[in-house]
Design an enzyme around this catalytic site. Structure first.
Site, PDB file in Angstrom:
ATOM      1  N   HIS A   1      -8.449   3.767  -2.834  1.00  0.00           N
ATOM      2  CA  HIS A   1      -8.769   4.264  -1.502  1.00  0.00           C
ATOM      3  C   HIS A   1      -8.849   5.786  -1.519  1.00  0.00           C
ATOM      4  O   HIS A   1      -8.020   6.443  -2.144  1.00  0.00           O
ATOM      5  CB  HIS A   1      -7.698   3.836  -0.495  1.00  0.00           C
TER       6      HIS A   1
ATOM      7  N   LYS B   1     -11.952  -3.601  -5.319  1.00  0.00           N
ATOM      8  CA  LYS B   1     -12.105  -3.099  -3.952  1.00  0.00           C
ATOM      9  C   LYS B   1     -12.020  -1.575  -3.939  1.00  0.00           C
ATOM     10  O   LYS B   1     -11.069  -1.003  -4.467  1.00  0.00           O
ATOM     11  CB  LYS B   1     -11.006  -3.659  -3.045  1.00  0.00           C
TER      12      LYS B   1
ATOM     13  N   SER C   1      -5.433  -2.258  10.230  1.00  0.00           N
ATOM     14  CA  SER C   1      -4.706  -1.600   9.143  1.00  0.00           C
ATOM     15  C   SER C   1      -5.486  -0.439   8.562  1.00  0.00           C
ATOM     16  O   SER C   1      -5.012   0.222   7.641  1.00  0.00           O
ATOM     17  CB  SER C   1      -4.368  -2.614   8.038  1.00  0.00           C
TER      18      SER C   1
ATOM     19  N   ARG D   1       0.847  -1.181   0.000  1.00  0.00           N
ATOM     20  CA  ARG D   1       0.000   0.000   0.000  1.00  0.00           C
ATOM     21  C   ARG D   1       0.891   1.243   0.000  1.00  0.00           C
ATOM     22  O   ARG D   1       1.725   1.430   0.870  1.00  0.00           O
ATOM     23  CB  ARG D   1      -0.910   0.003   1.242  1.00  0.00           C
TER      24      ARG D   1
END
Length: 247
Positions: A137, A164, A225, A80
């Site tokens: 995200h 996602k 997380s 990430r």
């Protein structure tokens, strides 16, 4: 109609319950071993190794191999980046190279959709035998429902196996928009989805169940997380309740 996806012995998508993924965030081998061993007896389907938490990028392949060998459940390997809320400062080329190394070792990898070369990274990971979760995200806000569905469509076109999205939820309306986007995806996309609202206002999205296109959710056994993650036992209990009422 969404298709079913297999990661090791675990099936996700239509006809399956929402799977539970627990993060592994240790920055030393002893810490990782403790996290992995603590998964035993917990209602966890997959473990997400957050490779960006590991301090030495040159060791990712060897550590990934060791994590996969020690885990008794399939491993999702994730790098990430800082822009997506993680710790990795890799540039695009280094990121692509590192993900490909992990794809040769782990049954599933995360690929961030923001890279111009993300479709090629997905293709390379598939060639290395790994299932791919294509992710995005937003740690600031939840977009409009129209923007969420547009982003889901664009990400699905990158040919990952699962899409996602995770957004910072500031209200119940944000959470509802995320869940309705997941429901929309069930009939409009051919890949399973994970649609999550981060933060306290988004907790409901983590417990929504498969009827809202939630193929998997993230829960804790120890360290979290992302904000809003709940203990795995609590998540499993709630999801079992959903499944019981559905029948």
């Amino acid at each position: 109609m969404q298709r079913e996806v297999q990661i090791g012995p675990v099936f996700l998508g239509p006809g399956n319950p929402t799977r539970i993924i627990a993060p592994l965030t240790g920055s030393t081998w002893d810490a990782l071993v403790d996290e992995i061993d603590n998964l035993h007896g917990e209602p966890i389907d997959l473990a997400e190794w957050r490779a960006d938490m590991w301090p030495d990028p040159d060791e990712l392949a060897s550590v990934c191999s060791a994590v996969v060998q020690r885990c008794t459940i399939p491993v999702l390997a994730t790098i990430r980046t800082i822009d997506e809320g993680g710790r990795s400062a890799l540039d695009e080329n280094a990121y692509a190279h590192s993900v490909r190394k992990l794809a040769a070792l782990a049954p599933c990898v995360d690929v961030e959709a923001r890279w111009p070369s993300s479709a090629q990274i997905v293709d390379d990971a598939h060639n290395d035998g790994s299932t791919v979760i294509i992710s995005a995200h937003n740690w600031e806000l939840t977009p409009s429902p129209e923007e969420i569905t547009r982003q889901l469509e664009q990400m699905a076109a990158l040919d990952g196996d699962i899409v996602k999205v995770a957004y910072r939820a500031h209200s119940h309306a944000d959470a509802d928009a995320i869940m309705q986007a997941g429901r929309w995806a069930m009939s409009h996309l051919d890949v399973p989805t994970i649609c999550i609202g981060m933060g306290e206002a988004g907790v409901a999205t983590r417990l929504a169940g498969p009827e809202f296109g939630l193929a998997a959710t993230f829960a804790t056994v120890g360290a979290s997380s992302a904000p809003g993650q709940l203990p795995a036992q609590q998540v499993a209990h709630t999801l079992r309740g959903h499944a019981h009422r559905a029948h």
